[in-house]
Design a protein around this motif. Sequence first.
Motif, PDB file in Angstrom:
ATOM      1  N   MET A   1       0.842  -1.188   0.000  1.00 24.32           N
ATOM      2  CA  MET A   1       0.000   0.000   0.000  1.00 24.32           C
ATOM      3  C   MET A   1       0.885   1.248   0.000  1.00 24.32           C
ATOM      4  O   MET A   1       1.947   1.256   0.605  1.00 24.32           O
ATOM      5  CB  MET A   1      -0.927   0.005   1.227  1.00 24.32           C
ATOM      6  N   TRP A   2       0.438   2.296  -0.692  1.00 24.08           N
ATOM      7  CA  TRP A   2       1.212   3.522  -0.781  1.00 24.08           C
ATOM      8  C   TRP A   2       1.291   4.195   0.586  1.00 24.08           C
ATOM      9  O   TRP A   2       0.339   4.186   1.378  1.00 24.08           O
ATOM     10  CB  TRP A   2       0.563   4.459  -1.792  1.00 24.08           C
ATOM     11  N   TRP A   3       2.454   4.805   0.824  1.00 22.94           N
ATOM     12  CA  TRP A   3       2.736   5.321   2.163  1.00 22.94           C
ATOM     13  C   TRP A   3       1.704   6.345   2.614  1.00 22.94           C
ATOM     14  O   TRP A   3       1.361   6.407   3.804  1.00 22.94           O
ATOM     15  CB  TRP A   3       4.138   5.940   2.198  1.00 22.94           C
ATOM     16  N   TYR A   4       1.184   7.158   1.690  1.00 25.52           N
ATOM     17  CA  TYR A   4       0.257   8.221   2.086  1.00 25.52           C
ATOM     18  C   TYR A   4      -1.125   7.687   2.450  1.00 25.52           C
ATOM     19  O   TYR A   4      -1.942   8.410   3.020  1.00 25.52           O
ATOM     20  CB  TYR A   4       0.149   9.290   0.991  1.00 25.52           C
ATOM     21  N   LEU A   5      -1.387   6.412   2.134  1.00 27.71           N
ATOM     22  CA  LEU A   5      -2.618   5.778   2.594  1.00 27.71           C
ATOM     23  C   LEU A   5      -2.395   4.973   3.864  1.00 27.71           C
ATOM     24  O   LEU A   5      -3.276   4.915   4.728  1.00 27.71           O
ATOM     25  CB  LEU A   5      -3.178   4.865   1.500  1.00 27.71           C
ATOM     26  N   SER A   6      -1.214   4.343   3.977  1.00 27.51           N
ATOM     27  CA  SER A   6      -0.933   3.522   5.157  1.00 27.51           C
ATOM     28  C   SER A   6      -0.478   4.358   6.347  1.00 27.51           C
ATOM     29  O   SER A   6      -0.550   3.893   7.481  1.00 27.51           O
ATOM     30  CB  SER A   6       0.145   2.485   4.826  1.00 27.51           C
ATOM     31  N   ASP A   7      -0.007   5.583   6.088  1.00 27.98           N
ATOM     32  CA  ASP A   7       0.474   6.446   7.171  1.00 27.98           C
ATOM     33  C   ASP A   7      -0.140   7.834   7.002  1.00 27.98           C
ATOM     34  O   ASP A   7       0.508   8.798   6.591  1.00 27.98           O
ATOM     35  CB  ASP A   7       2.006   6.519   7.139  1.00 27.98           C
ATOM     36  N   ALA A   9      -1.045   9.946   9.165  1.00 28.02           N
ATOM     37  CA  ALA A   9      -0.499  10.969  10.055  1.00 28.02           C
ATOM     38  C   ALA A   9       0.707  11.640   9.400  1.00 28.02           C
ATOM     39  O   ALA A   9       0.867  12.867   9.475  1.00 28.02           O
ATOM     40  CB  ALA A   9      -0.114  10.350  11.399  1.00 28.02           C
ATOM     41  N   ARG A  10       1.561  10.847   8.753  1.00 31.18           N
ATOM     42  CA  ARG A  10       2.722  11.448   8.098  1.00 31.18           C
ATOM     43  C   ARG A  10       2.291  12.269   6.883  1.00 31.18           C
ATOM     44  O   ARG A  10       2.867  13.329   6.604  1.00 31.18           O
ATOM     45  CB  ARG A  10       3.714  10.360   7.663  1.00 31.18           C
ATOM     46  N   PHE A  11       1.274  11.791   6.155  1.00 32.53           N
ATOM     47  CA  PHE A  11       0.787  12.576   5.030  1.00 32.53           C
ATOM     48  C   PHE A  11       0.274  13.942   5.521  1.00 32.53           C
ATOM     49  O   PHE A  11       0.535  14.969   4.892  1.00 32.53           O
ATOM     50  CB  PHE A  11      -0.333  11.830   4.300  1.00 32.53           C
ATOM     51  N   ARG A  12      -0.417  13.937   6.645  1.00 24.36           N
ATOM     52  CA  ARG A  12      -0.936  15.197   7.192  1.00 24.36           C
ATOM     53  C   ARG A  12       0.217  16.137   7.550  1.00 24.36           C
ATOM     54  O   ARG A  12       0.167  17.342   7.265  1.00 24.36           O
ATOM     55  CB  ARG A  12      -1.790  14.917   8.423  1.00 24.36           C
ATOM     56  N   THR A  13       1.290  15.560   8.158  1.00 20.90           N
ATOM     57  CA  THR A  13       2.458  16.371   8.500  1.00 20.90           C
ATOM     58  C   THR A  13       3.068  16.996   7.252  1.00 20.90           C
ATOM     59  O   THR A  13       3.427  18.188   7.245  1.00 20.90           O
ATOM     60  CB  THR A  13       3.506  15.503   9.214  1.00 20.90           C
ATOM     61  N   GLU A  14       3.203  16.216   6.188  1.00 20.53           N
ATOM     62  CA  GLU A  14       3.784  16.734   4.943  1.00 20.53           C
ATOM     63  C   GLU A  14       2.895  17.815   4.338  1.00 20.53           C
ATOM     64  O   GLU A  14       3.378  18.864   3.893  1.00 20.53           O
ATOM     65  CB  GLU A  14       3.991  15.588   3.945  1.00 20.53           C
ATOM     66  N   ARG A  15       1.591  17.566   4.305  1.00 16.63           N
ATOM     67  CA  ARG A  15       0.664  18.531   3.687  1.00 16.63           C
ATOM     68  C   ARG A  15       0.653  19.855   4.434  1.00 16.63           C
ATOM     69  O   ARG A  15       0.772  20.936   3.824  1.00 16.63           O
ATOM     70  CB  ARG A  15      -0.737  17.919   3.652  1.00 16.63           C
ATOM     71  N   ILE A  16       0.551  19.796   5.770  1.00 17.37           N
ATOM     72  CA  ILE A  16       0.521  21.024   6.566  1.00 17.37           C
ATOM     73  C   ILE A  16       1.857  21.754   6.466  1.00 17.37           C
ATOM     74  O   ILE A  16       1.909  22.990   6.383  1.00 17.37           O
ATOM     75  CB  ILE A  16       0.159  20.706   8.034  1.00 17.37           C
ATOM     76  N   PRO A  97      20.305  10.337   0.216  1.00 20.23           N
ATOM     77  CA  PRO A  97      20.287   8.985   0.809  1.00 20.23           C
ATOM     78  C   PRO A  97      21.388   8.752   1.827  1.00 20.23           C
ATOM     79  O   PRO A  97      21.239   7.898   2.715  1.00 20.23           O
ATOM     80  CB  PRO A  97      20.470   8.073  -0.411  1.00 20.23           C
ATOM     81  N   ASP A  98      22.515   9.493   1.716  1.00 21.76           N
ATOM     82  CA  ASP A  98      23.638   9.245   2.617  1.00 21.76           C
ATOM     83  C   ASP A  98      23.484   9.907   3.983  1.00 21.76           C
ATOM     84  O   ASP A  98      24.175   9.534   4.928  1.00 21.76           O
ATOM     85  CB  ASP A  98      24.945   9.710   1.965  1.00 21.76           C
ATOM     86  N   ASN A  99      22.606  10.910   4.102  1.00 21.85           N
ATOM     87  CA  ASN A  99      22.456  11.590   5.399  1.00 21.85           C
ATOM     88  C   ASN A  99      20.995  11.766   5.795  1.00 21.85           C
ATOM     89  O   ASN A  99      20.683  12.543   6.689  1.00 21.85           O
ATOM     90  CB  ASN A  99      23.179  12.940   5.392  1.00 21.85           C
ATOM     91  N   TRP A 100      20.119  11.078   5.142  1.00 21.69           N
ATOM     92  CA  TRP A 100      18.687  11.235   5.371  1.00 21.69           C
ATOM     93  C   TRP A 100      18.261  10.610   6.697  1.00 21.69           C
ATOM     94  O   TRP A 100      18.714   9.541   7.084  1.00 21.69           O
ATOM     95  CB  TRP A 100      17.910  10.581   4.231  1.00 21.69           C
ATOM     96  N   THR A 101      17.387  11.309   7.417  1.00 28.55           N
ATOM     97  CA  THR A 101      16.689  10.753   8.573  1.00 28.55           C
ATOM     98  C   THR A 101      15.208  10.993   8.363  1.00 28.55           C
ATOM     99  O   THR A 101      14.797  11.979   7.746  1.00 28.55           O
ATOM    100  CB  THR A 101      17.146  11.405   9.892  1.00 28.55           C
ATOM    101  N   SER A 102      14.380  10.098   8.874  1.00 26.50           N
ATOM    102  CA  SER A 102      12.962  10.109   8.539  1.00 26.50           C
ATOM    103  C   SER A 102      12.198  11.291   9.125  1.00 26.50           C
ATOM    104  O   SER A 102      11.029  11.509   8.781  1.00 26.50           O
ATOM    105  CB  SER A 102      12.299   8.804   8.987  1.00 26.50           C
ATOM    106  N   ASP A 103      12.832  12.094   9.995  1.00 23.94           N
ATOM    107  CA  ASP A 103      12.127  13.263  10.530  1.00 23.94           C
ATOM    108  C   ASP A 103      12.248  14.478   9.614  1.00 23.94           C
ATOM    109  O   ASP A 103      11.588  15.489   9.831  1.00 23.94           O
ATOM    110  CB  ASP A 103      12.678  13.616  11.921  1.00 23.94           C
ATOM    111  N   ILE A 104      13.087  14.396   8.576  1.00 24.89           N
ATOM    112  CA  ILE A 104      13.204  15.505   7.619  1.00 24.89           C
ATOM    113  C   ILE A 104      11.983  15.491   6.712  1.00 24.89           C
ATOM    114  O   ILE A 104      11.487  14.427   6.316  1.00 24.89           O
ATOM    115  CB  ILE A 104      14.502  15.366   6.800  1.00 24.89           C
ATOM    116  N   THR A 105      11.494  16.677   6.353  1.00 25.77           N
ATOM    117  CA  THR A 105      10.240  16.773   5.596  1.00 25.77           C
ATOM    118  C   THR A 105      10.471  17.282   4.179  1.00 25.77           C
ATOM    119  O   THR A 105      11.535  17.813   3.846  1.00 25.77           O
ATOM    120  CB  THR A 105       9.269  17.735   6.299  1.00 25.77           C
ATOM    121  N   GLY A 106       9.443  17.118   3.370  1.00 28.33           N
ATOM    122  CA  GLY A 106       9.490  17.629   2.013  1.00 28.33           C
ATOM    123  C   GLY A 106       9.651  19.140   1.977  1.00 28.33           C
ATOM    124  O   GLY A 106      10.319  19.675   1.075  1.00 28.33           O
ATOM    125  N   ALA A 107       9.071  19.842   2.950  1.00 26.16           N
ATOM    126  CA  ALA A 107       9.215  21.301   3.003  1.00 26.16           C
ATOM    127  C   ALA A 107      10.680  21.690   3.170  1.00 26.16           C
ATOM    128  O   ALA A 107      11.145  22.661   2.559  1.00 26.16           O
ATOM    129  CB  ALA A 107       8.380  21.858   4.156  1.00 26.16           C
TER     130      ALA A 107
END
Length: 563
Positions: A1-7, A9-16, A97-107
Motif C-alpha cells: 500500500m502507498w505510504w500516504y494511505l498507510s500512514d 499521520a505522516r501525510f498530514r504532516t507533509e501537507r501542513i 540517501p547518505d544523510n537522510w533521517t525520517s524526521d526531515i520533511t518535504g518542506a
Amino acid sequence: MWWYLSDLARFRTERIGLDTLASDATWLAPVGWRTDDAKRLIYDADIVIGVRTFPVYLLYPESFPYTPPSVFPRGDKSRWSSHQFGAGDELCLEYGPDNWTSDITGAQLLESAHRLLSTENPEAGERGDVPSRHVASLGQTLRSTVFRLLVTRSLERFLGTVQTGVKLKANMLILLRGRSNVYVIDKVTLPDGTVWHNEDVSPTLGNETFERPTTVLRLEESQSLPPASNVDEFKEAAIALGLDADETTLVILKGQAIYGFSALDQSVISMVTIAPEFKAQRLDDAHAALRDKSVAIVGCGSMGGKIAAMLARAGVSDFYLIDDDLLQPDNLVRNELDWRDVGTHKADAVAQRIRNVNPAAKVFFRQIRLAGQEASGTADAALTSLVKRDLFVDATANPEVFNLLSAVAETAKRPMIWAEVFGGGFGGLIARCRPNLEPSPQLMRLAVENWFYDRDYKPKRASRDYATGEEGPVLIADDADITSIAAAATRLTIDTLIGRNPSYFPFSAYVLGLAPEAGLFSQAFESYPIEMSDAPPPEPKPELTRDEIASEVVEIVKIFSPK
C-alpha cells in the motif's frame, strides 16, 4: 500500500508543512498535488528568484519516509545548477540517501532547493558557490560512460617519456564488459624496433580479448586535438598531424593529459581516461617476502584454484600446478573458474587465472595425474620440479596423493599444507607440517584420525573419483563452504611462507566448523585445534668405515668408466 494511505499521520504532516511554507515564504508559489503513473505522490510548485521562475516538482518515493523525496525541474531540460545530476535532472541538495533521517520533511527539501538556486542565481550581485556536501566517486562519474581508456602506472610512466612529434605503434586490448568497453595498451613498438611491454597487464590477456592496432602521438601544447564531432573532420585533422588515413585508433598526449579516440564509419569514439589511482599499501610489509617464494599446488579443483588465486593476490609470484582433470559445467557450482574455462584442463585454466590476478607471476603447470597411472619418466619429471619449490599444498583430499607428497616433503625438508572440506559442507580441516617443528605428515594425519575416533565421529569424505568418472557419492558442499576452508588454508600457507615467529597459528591442525553437525559442532564457526607432539629427533644416518667408503667410490667410478 502507498505510504500516504498507510500512514495518514505522516501525510498530514507533509501537507501542513508545505501549506505553511507556501504561506510564509514569498519565494514559493504552490501549484498543487498529483500522482504519477506509479501512483507516487508529487507536489508541484514554483520557486521565484528575482525575475526568474524555477518550476519544480517534489517527488515522494514509494519507500518514504525511509528514503528522501527528490526535487526536479518541471518541464525544463536546461541545466540550472552545478549541483545537479545532469541537465533537466534531479537537484543535489543538502539532504540525500547518505544523510537522510525520517524526521526531515518535504518542506525542508524545497527550502534547500531555494538556498541552492538563490545562491547560484542571485537577484543581484555576483554568483555564489555552493560547497558540495560530498564528492562524487569515480564510479558515479563514469557509470554512464561506455568507452574508457585505462592508464596503468606502468603506462603512465612510459607515456611520460614519449617525445613530441614521435609516432609510435601500439597494441590496444579491448575488454568488452556489458555496459563498458575498456581500452588498455599492453605493448608499444619503439622507433628502433624494440617493444615496450606494460608490466601491469597480464602477458596472456590478449588471448581473452579483442586487439586493435593503435597509434600514440604527443602534440605540442599549441596544437589542437582532432574534432570528435565529425568523422571526416577528425580524419582530416589527424592526417594534418602526420597520421595515416588508416590510423583510426589514436592515443594523443598533450602535456600531462592523455586522450583516446577511435574513428568508426559514422562516428568518432572519445574515450574517457581512467588515471591510476593514488598508490596505497594494501598489504603489510611482511607480505613482501612472498614475491620470492615458490609454491607447488597439487589439485587445481575448487579448493586448489581458490588457494592459488588468493596466494597470487597476496603476492606469491612463482607457482607450480599439477592436475590432470578438465573443468566441466557441473564444476562451476563451487569453482574459482567460470564458463570461459569449461573444457580446459584445470591446471591450464588456473595458471591463466593466476596471471590475470598477478601479471608478474611465473606459472609452470603439468597436466598429469600425480600418484596415478602415468609414465615413470613423466612422474619423475613432475617430482623433480616439485622438490624445487619452497612449499607444497595438497588440495586433492586424495590419500594416495597425500602419501606421495608427504614422503617427498619429508625427504626434501619442505613445509606442506593440506586442506579438505567434509561432505555436507558443515566444516573442514586445515593442517601444516614444517620440517623439524612438527612430526611427519603421516603421523599428523594419524593424530587427526585419532582425534575424530576419540569423538566417535567419522568425517564424510568424497569417494567418487571425478577425474576418471568412477561411481560414488558426490561431495555435497557449496562455494561458500569451499571458500571458507580455502581462505583458512591460504592464511596458514602465507603464515608459513613468511615464517612468522611466533606464528599466528600456535597449533598445526584445525577442525573448522561451518554449520551444526551432530557429534562434532553445536554451531557454526566452532574451531578445534588438534594437539600434536613435537617433531621427533632425526634418525641417525648409517655411517660407513673408510674401507667401505673407498669401495663404494670404486663402484661409482666403474659406472662412469668407458667399457
